[in-house]
Write a protein that holds these residues in place. Sequence first.
Motif, PDB file in Angstrom:
ATOM      1  N   PRO A  31       2.190  54.620   1.095  1.00 28.89           N
ATOM      2  CA  PRO A  31       3.502  54.313   0.514  1.00 28.89           C
ATOM      3  C   PRO A  31       4.566  54.014   1.569  1.00 28.89           C
ATOM      4  CG  PRO A  31       3.198  56.675   0.595  1.00 28.89           C
ATOM      5  CD  PRO A  31       1.913  56.066   1.096  1.00 28.89           C
ATOM      6  N   SER A  44      -2.689  53.735  -7.893  1.00 27.36           N
ATOM      7  CA  SER A  44      -3.335  53.254  -6.674  1.00 27.36           C
ATOM      8  C   SER A  44      -4.095  54.388  -5.969  1.00 27.36           C
ATOM      9  CB  SER A  44      -2.270  52.653  -5.751  1.00 27.36           C
ATOM     10  OG  SER A  44      -2.872  51.925  -4.718  1.00 27.36           O
ATOM     11  N   TYR A  45      -3.418  55.509  -5.770  1.00 28.45           N
ATOM     12  CA  TYR A  45      -4.043  56.549  -4.943  1.00 28.45           C
ATOM     13  C   TYR A  45      -5.077  57.385  -5.697  1.00 28.45           C
ATOM     14  CZ  TYR A  45      -0.621  54.676  -1.890  1.00 28.45           C
ATOM     15  OH  TYR A  45       0.091  53.774  -1.147  1.00 28.45           O
ATOM     16  N   LYS A  84      13.803  48.980   4.117  1.00 25.26           N
ATOM     17  CA  LYS A  84      13.960  49.805   2.904  1.00 25.26           C
ATOM     18  C   LYS A  84      14.357  51.243   3.231  1.00 25.26           C
ATOM     19  CE  LYS A  84      10.746  47.179   0.027  1.00 25.26           C
ATOM     20  NZ  LYS A  84       9.715  47.208  -0.999  1.00 25.26           N
ATOM     21  N   GLY A 239      -2.734  47.824  -3.595  1.00 22.65           N
ATOM     22  CA  GLY A 239      -2.370  47.222  -4.877  1.00 22.65           C
ATOM     23  C   GLY A 239      -2.505  45.708  -4.811  1.00 22.65           C
ATOM     24  N   ASN A 242      -0.176  43.259  -3.160  1.00 24.50           N
ATOM     25  CA  ASN A 242      -0.153  43.203  -1.699  1.00 24.50           C
ATOM     26  C   ASN A 242      -1.152  42.216  -1.093  1.00 24.50           C
ATOM     27  OD1 ASN A 242       1.950  44.926  -1.288  1.00 24.50           O
ATOM     28  ND2 ASN A 242       0.681  46.750  -1.107  1.00 24.50           N
ATOM     29  N   ASN A 269      -6.265  47.387  -6.599  1.00 24.44           N
ATOM     30  CA  ASN A 269      -6.013  47.964  -7.921  1.00 24.44           C
ATOM     31  C   ASN A 269      -4.966  47.133  -8.656  1.00 24.44           C
ATOM     32  OD1 ASN A 269      -4.147  49.671  -5.906  1.00 24.44           O
ATOM     33  ND2 ASN A 269      -3.136  49.621  -7.891  1.00 24.44           N
ATOM     34  N   ASN A 270      -5.124  47.126  -9.977  1.00 26.26           N
ATOM     35  CA  ASN A 270      -4.131  46.441 -10.802  1.00 26.26           C
ATOM     36  C   ASN A 270      -2.893  47.328 -10.988  1.00 26.26           C
ATOM     37  OD1 ASN A 270      -2.941  44.610 -12.676  1.00 26.26           O
ATOM     38  ND2 ASN A 270      -4.985  43.902 -13.198  1.00 26.26           N
ATOM     39  N   VAL A 272       0.416  49.405 -12.781  1.00 21.53           N
ATOM     40  CA  VAL A 272       0.992  50.122 -13.915  1.00 21.53           C
ATOM     41  C   VAL A 272       2.190  49.298 -14.352  1.00 21.53           C
ATOM     42  CG1 VAL A 272       2.243  52.172 -14.676  1.00 21.53           C
ATOM     43  CG2 VAL A 272       0.271  52.404 -13.165  1.00 21.53           C
ATOM     44  N   LYS A 278       5.589  45.010 -13.962  1.00 20.88           N
ATOM     45  CA  LYS A 278       5.155  45.941 -12.918  1.00 20.88           C
ATOM     46  C   LYS A 278       6.171  47.069 -12.729  1.00 20.88           C
ATOM     47  CE  LYS A 278       4.856  46.816  -8.107  1.00 20.88           C
ATOM     48  NZ  LYS A 278       5.495  46.648  -6.824  1.00 20.88           N
ATOM     49  N   MET A 279       5.655  48.298 -12.655  1.00 14.62           N
ATOM     50  CA  MET A 279       6.545  49.419 -12.346  1.00 14.62           C
ATOM     51  C   MET A 279       6.756  49.432 -10.832  1.00 14.62           C
ATOM     52  SD  MET A 279       5.867  53.478 -13.051  1.00 14.62           S
ATOM     53  CE  MET A 279       6.039  53.419 -14.811  1.00 14.62           C
ATOM     54  N   LYS A 281       9.621  50.583  -7.371  1.00 12.64           N
ATOM     55  CA  LYS A 281      10.876  51.189  -6.926  1.00 12.64           C
ATOM     56  C   LYS A 281      11.971  50.135  -6.897  1.00 12.64           C
ATOM     57  CE  LYS A 281       9.175  52.988  -3.158  1.00 12.64           C
ATOM     58  NZ  LYS A 281       8.100  53.723  -2.506  1.00 12.64           N
TER      59      LYS A 281
END
Length: 480
Positions: A31, A44-45, A84, A239, A242, A269-270, A272, A278-279, A281
């Motif tokens: 992350p 993902s994790y 960020k 993900g 990426n 991974n797809n 959430v 897409k969820m 931040k």
Amino acid sequence: MPLKIYNSLTRSKEEFTPLHPGQVTMYVCGPTVYGHAHLGHAKSYVSFDVVLKWLRHLGYRVTYIQNITDVGHLTDDADEGEDKIARQARREQTDPMEIAQLYTRSYYEDMDRLGVDRPNIAPTATGHIPDQIALIRTLIEKGHAYEVNGNVYFSVESFPGYGKLSGRTTDDARQPGGRVEARSEKRHPADFALWKKAEPGHLMKWESPWSEGYPGWHAECSAMAMKYLGETIDIHGGGMENKFPHHECEIAQSEAATGHPYVRYWMHNNMVTVDGTKMGKSLGNFINLKDIFNEFEPIVIRFFILQSHYRSPLDFSHQAVKASQTGLEKLRESWLRLTASAPGEEDIDTDAYENRLVEAMNDDFNTPVALAVLFDLSKAINTALDSGGLKEEARNDCIRLFSTFGIEVLGILDNRPNTVNEASTSIAQALEGAMSLLLDIRQKARQSKDYETSDLIRDRLDEAGITIKDTREGAEWKLG
Ligand SMILES: Nc1ncnc2c1ncn2[C@@H]1O[C@H](COP(=O)(O)OP(=O)(O)OP(=O)(O)O)[C@@H](O)[C@H]1O
Ligand SMILES: [Zn+2]
């Protein structure tokens, strides 16, 4: 059936063979620690945790690296915008390092609660600046990177393989993110930053041969993956958003530097999603794990995630998680009944269930199918227990299958006493109710001098391990 993994690079399921027999090297993008982890991170994790656990179950010695991004991830993929972490530090009026450490701790706290194993090594980007500088230096020496005004860029035209993962060509990428490129100092608009000169006032910066600055986001994963796992690694995960630009850039800079294939199996991974979006931040539509854990046990969230395949999207809603909770309760009850059961005469073909479970996991870690098999098995167990109990060997095999797949590999059942206690409490309450009914019926039978029925109840309960004692206050029962 041997283990097959869907390789995003070849877009097909391939039989898995590690570079070195018996050993697997695995790297998963960690992350960017500028906020609490959300449900998207959990998908993902948790997904890669099951990959790790299954590989270990198969007997591989897995070295698992998951980095912590604490510098260099800009708010914009096109090498523009603010860092960020630095932005969050400004918002919280504190030091970027404090932000990184605060949210790193928070991340592990949440992952621990989800039953996610910690990586063997969790390198941070800020702890590996010299390694990133060394990689960039090599790329410049080999003619794959160039410096302009203290910034260093990777030249995509120098690497013919650019685009092989994402399917993008350098022309598609002329305007990364669909925006018109503002910086004109790049030789090609798709060139990406390896090193950036710090603007005045920028807090996170290091000395380098080019400027006082900081590395681009992509450099850290290549430098750290190759440092700890070698030039060619078996599995690289992350993900799917990426794939481009992050993983495409990782491939370009790693392979251009070493001349060797960087990754043998790329796994993505797809997402959430919330109402199909897409969820994330940065998108502001995320649900923090800490908030969800106030409502649902972490293991329910893990179960919810694993009920869909890692390559399928997972749409979040409270109802969907509630449905998972109900499902998990059923599995838990069977598991508890099974472990508490006395031997009987019923049999189950446990080999057939085991084969289906192994096949599901070997088929690109198909957790929804594996869970469906566990549900089928739990139904068979319930039926057998309702009919008087399982034969010793079948009972032991069922316990082994639940332990291996439910606890060890999928991590959706546990031996934690509180879970067992919660489940035992509900079973004890149900037993209490049923016993009070039976004792009432027995009492009525005695009053009407139907001793045949009252004795039958006492004897059958005795066989089931429950003793009845008649006292002046009425009948009492106890186990054993
Ligand atoms: N909604 C999501 N579903 C599945 N995986 C996700 C989701 N959001 C992030 N991830 C994955 O979690 C890992 C860490 O991502 P990162 O910390 O960059 O989070 P992020 O929430 O996507 O941040 P941002 O929204 O700022 O891009 C990456 O592998 C990423 O693909
Ligand atoms: Zn990465």
